[in-house]
Design an enzyme around this catalytic site. Structure first.
Site, PDB file in Angstrom:
ATOM      1  N   GLY A 104       0.868  -1.171   0.000  1.00  0.00           N
ATOM      2  CA  GLY A 104       0.000   0.000   0.000  1.00  0.00           C
ATOM      3  C   GLY A 104       0.907   1.223   0.000  1.00  0.00           C
ATOM      4  O   GLY A 104       1.843   1.308   0.808  1.00  0.00           O
ATOM      5  N   ALA A 105       0.633   2.168  -0.919  1.00  0.00           N
ATOM      6  CA  ALA A 105       1.581   3.267  -1.151  1.00  0.00           C
ATOM      7  C   ALA A 105       2.001   4.025   0.121  1.00  0.00           C
ATOM      8  O   ALA A 105       3.199   4.186   0.386  1.00  0.00           O
ATOM      9  CB  ALA A 105       1.000   4.210  -2.208  1.00  0.00           C
ATOM     10  N   ARG A 164      10.282  -1.442  -5.068  1.00  0.00           N
ATOM     11  CA  ARG A 164       9.072  -1.532  -5.908  1.00  0.00           C
ATOM     12  C   ARG A 164       8.999  -0.237  -6.736  1.00  0.00           C
ATOM     13  O   ARG A 164       9.313   0.835  -6.221  1.00  0.00           O
ATOM     14  CB  ARG A 164       7.794  -1.670  -5.067  1.00  0.00           C
ATOM     15  CG  ARG A 164       7.647  -3.031  -4.404  1.00  0.00           C
ATOM     16  CD  ARG A 164       6.265  -3.199  -3.770  1.00  0.00           C
ATOM     17  NE  ARG A 164       5.242  -3.567  -4.734  1.00  0.00           N
ATOM     18  CZ  ARG A 164       3.939  -3.632  -4.428  1.00  0.00           C
ATOM     19  NH1 ARG A 164       3.515  -3.319  -3.213  1.00  0.00           N
ATOM     20  NH2 ARG A 164       3.064  -4.000  -5.345  1.00  0.00           N
ATOM     21  N   GLN A 170      -5.711  -8.856  -2.110  1.00  0.00           N
ATOM     22  CA  GLN A 170      -5.692  -7.836  -1.049  1.00  0.00           C
ATOM     23  C   GLN A 170      -7.111  -7.451  -0.620  1.00  0.00           C
ATOM     24  O   GLN A 170      -7.353  -7.072   0.524  1.00  0.00           O
ATOM     25  CB  GLN A 170      -4.946  -6.576  -1.515  1.00  0.00           C
ATOM     26  CG  GLN A 170      -3.459  -6.744  -1.668  1.00  0.00           C
ATOM     27  CD  GLN A 170      -3.061  -7.128  -3.083  1.00  0.00           C
ATOM     28  OE1 GLN A 170      -3.814  -7.793  -3.798  1.00  0.00           O
ATOM     29  NE2 GLN A 170      -1.872  -6.727  -3.512  1.00  0.00           N
ATOM     30  N   ASP A 212      -1.522   4.704  -6.281  1.00  0.00           N
ATOM     31  CA  ASP A 212      -0.079   4.594  -6.038  1.00  0.00           C
ATOM     32  C   ASP A 212       0.698   5.782  -6.582  1.00  0.00           C
ATOM     33  O   ASP A 212       1.836   6.018  -6.193  1.00  0.00           O
ATOM     34  CB  ASP A 212       0.462   3.303  -6.657  1.00  0.00           C
ATOM     35  CG  ASP A 212      -0.003   2.113  -5.840  1.00  0.00           C
ATOM     36  OD1 ASP A 212      -1.150   1.681  -6.034  1.00  0.00           O
ATOM     37  OD2 ASP A 212       0.760   1.658  -4.973  1.00  0.00           O
ATOM     38  N   ASN A 267      -3.162   2.592 -10.155  1.00  0.00           N
ATOM     39  CA  ASN A 267      -3.643   1.846  -8.985  1.00  0.00           C
ATOM     40  C   ASN A 267      -3.657   0.364  -9.342  1.00  0.00           C
ATOM     41  O   ASN A 267      -3.337  -0.018 -10.475  1.00  0.00           O
ATOM     42  CB  ASN A 267      -5.037   2.324  -8.552  1.00  0.00           C
ATOM     43  CG  ASN A 267      -5.421   1.784  -7.180  1.00  0.00           C
ATOM     44  OD1 ASN A 267      -4.610   1.803  -6.254  1.00  0.00           O
ATOM     45  ND2 ASN A 267      -6.634   1.286  -7.032  1.00  0.00           N
ATOM     46  N   LYS A 268      -4.031  -0.448  -8.382  1.00  0.00           N
ATOM     47  CA  LYS A 268      -4.021  -1.902  -8.556  1.00  0.00           C
ATOM     48  C   LYS A 268      -4.712  -2.331  -9.841  1.00  0.00           C
ATOM     49  O   LYS A 268      -5.744  -1.772 -10.206  1.00  0.00           O
ATOM     50  CB  LYS A 268      -4.710  -2.531  -7.337  1.00  0.00           C
ATOM     51  CG  LYS A 268      -4.761  -4.030  -7.308  1.00  0.00           C
ATOM     52  CD  LYS A 268      -3.414  -4.688  -7.484  1.00  0.00           C
ATOM     53  CE  LYS A 268      -2.417  -4.290  -6.422  1.00  0.00           C
ATOM     54  NZ  LYS A 268      -1.026  -4.701  -6.749  1.00  0.00           N
TER      55      LYS A 268
HETATM   56  O1  MRU Z   1       0.388  -4.156  -4.531  1.00  0.00           O
HETATM   57  P1  MRU Z   1      -0.174  -3.376  -3.385  1.00  0.00           P
HETATM   58  O2  MRU Z   1      -0.968  -4.218  -2.447  1.00  0.00           O
HETATM   59  O3  MRU Z   1       0.864  -2.548  -2.701  1.00  0.00           O
HETATM   60  O4  MRU Z   1      -1.195  -2.362  -4.083  1.00  0.00           O
HETATM   61  C1  MRU Z   1      -1.907  -1.435  -3.285  1.00  0.00           C
HETATM   62  C2  MRU Z   1      -2.819  -0.560  -4.055  1.00  0.00           C
HETATM   63  O5  MRU Z   1      -2.942  -0.647  -5.256  1.00  0.00           O
HETATM   64  C3  MRU Z   1      -3.534   0.505  -3.265  1.00  0.00           C
HETATM   65  O6  MRU Z   1      -4.786   0.780  -3.833  1.00  0.00           O
HETATM   66  C4  MRU Z   1      -2.687   1.800  -3.280  1.00  0.00           C
HETATM   67  O7  MRU Z   1      -1.370   1.523  -2.918  1.00  0.00           O
HETATM   68  C5  MRU Z   1      -3.248   2.818  -2.370  1.00  0.00           C
HETATM   69  S1  MRU Z   1      -3.049   2.374  -0.679  1.00  0.00           S
HETATM   70  C6  MRU Z   1      -3.738   3.599   0.263  1.00  0.00           C
END
Ligand code: MRU
Length: 359
Positions: A55-56, A97, A204, A245, A255-256
């Site tokens: 998560g960012a 990352r 997630q 992100d 985003n994801k």
């Molecule tokens: O691969 P991840 O689990 O780090 O991806 C997370 C996301 O895509 C979240 O939506 C994003 O980081 C925002 S978290 C507040």
């Protein structure tokens, strides 16, 4: 309010205690609560790379403390040597990352603090780094609160809110970003329901978002990613809120993976589509989303489920972890300073003139 206030039985996402970084291992949730004690630079890099902290915003906070951990064995060096090592180790941590801009934002803040600090010795420089990491941590909690305060006005009694991945308390050190309006509205006694996409391949949504919303007493229903458009077509979704992100200067955002499809479906069904975005996730140095680097992860995450192969041997698989949604599909960004509407190039800059990860 942070994750520990929301879920008293859960360890905090990130904790700094007695010069040690403690991370709640998110790969083990929801079945096991395991806290990892991170004691060297390689362990920090691996924890971020392997998504034990993810998560960012959480990545940003973990990297700040992680850099402190990484510099502990350099406290005996002369100041110039310490500074050189700091730059080198920060650059290396930044490779853990690629997509969440919070990682480089936080490491840049840390190295800038060391450059501007007029310390007599490396021990004092190290103390300044810990102080900066604590600030980043405290600010993250406040950013989430701000997003919650502004975003809760979007949620009306009886609404269905859909979210994707985990932009929750577990992805931050506070209330989350996409979940902050949800927790704030819930706290205010508004009755509404949430649909959480499971979020293939690492789940997630199922493992983390469904878990934390359920723990907090929010009415949450888990759905498959592929069911989201159909649920929208049935009139069950009044609002989509996702996290991000990285947001480019024109409002394109990463985003994801799966977010782009949701935004297209939401536009088709006339459903407002909001992005919860703390200023730590703004990247004004990217003019558009075109150049945002998308993390490509191992194909085995696609060919296997819970360690079991489900696809044929030798099948080709692609596994982009994120996608970029064009700004035209965004109704608004929920920031800690207010909700921002198009044209985003102007509205984001006018609210965050001094921030935005400018190079
Ligand atoms: O691969 P991840 O689990 O780090 O991806 C997370 C996301 O895509 C979240 O939506 C994003 O980081 C925002 S978290 C507040």
């Amino acid at each position: 309010m942070n994750s520990q206030t929301l879920f008293p039985t859960l360890a905090p996402t990130i904790e700094w205690r007695d010069d040690t970084l403690l991370l709640l291992d998110q790969t083990r949730l929801p079945h096991e609560i395991v806290v990892e004690h991170v004691t060297d630079a390689a362990a920090v890099w691996r924890a971020i790379h392997e998504l034990r902290v993810r998560g960012a915003p959480a990545i940003g906070v973990a990297a700040a403390y992680g850099l402190c951990v990484a510099m502990q064995d350099a406290r005996g060096l002369p100041v110039a040597g310490f500074r050189a090592e700091l730059e080198r180790r920060a650059a290396w941590l930044d490779t853990a990352r690629p997509t969440a801009v919070n990682l480089s934002w936080s490491l840049r803040r840390m190295t800038r603090r060391a450059r501007e600090c007029n310390a007599q010795d490396s021990a004092a420089l190290y103390d300044a780094l810990v102080d900066e990491a604590r600030r980043i941590h405290e600010e993250d909690i406040a950013l989430c609160e701000g997003i919650g305060e502004h975003g809760m006005s979007l949620i009306a009694p009886g609404n269905g809110v859909l979210t994707h991945c985990n932009a929750g308390a577990l992805a931050t050190t506070g209330l989350g970003t996409a979940t902050a309006p949800i927790y704030a509205a819930h706290r205010a006694g508004i009755a509404f329901s949430v649909f959480a996409d499971e979020t293939r391949p690492l789940l997630q949504g199922a493992r983390l978002t469904a878990f934390e919303l359920q723990q907090a007493g929010v009415d949450v229903t888990l759905i498959m990613d592929g069911a989201a458009a159909s649920i929208m077509s049935q009139g069950l979704v009044d609002l989509v809120i996702v996290g991000t992100d990285r947001v480019a200067a024109n409002g394109d955002f990463a985003n994801k993976i799966g977010t782009l499809g949701l935004a297209i479906a939401a536009r088709h069904y006339g459903i407002p589509f909001y992005v919860a975005c703390p200023s730590s996730t703004l990247d004004f140095s990217s003019a558009t989303g075109e150049r945002i680097e998308i993390e490509e992860r191992s194909g085995t995450e696609v060919t296997h489920l819970a360690g079991q192969r489900v696809a044929p041997e030798n099948i080709k698989a692609r596994n982009p972890a994120f996608d970029v949604t064009p700004h035209e599909l965004v109704t608004g960004f929920i920031t800690e300073r207010g909700i921002v509407k198009a044209p985003f190039e102007r509205s984001l800059k006018s609210l965050f003139a001094a921030e935005g990860n400018a190079a």
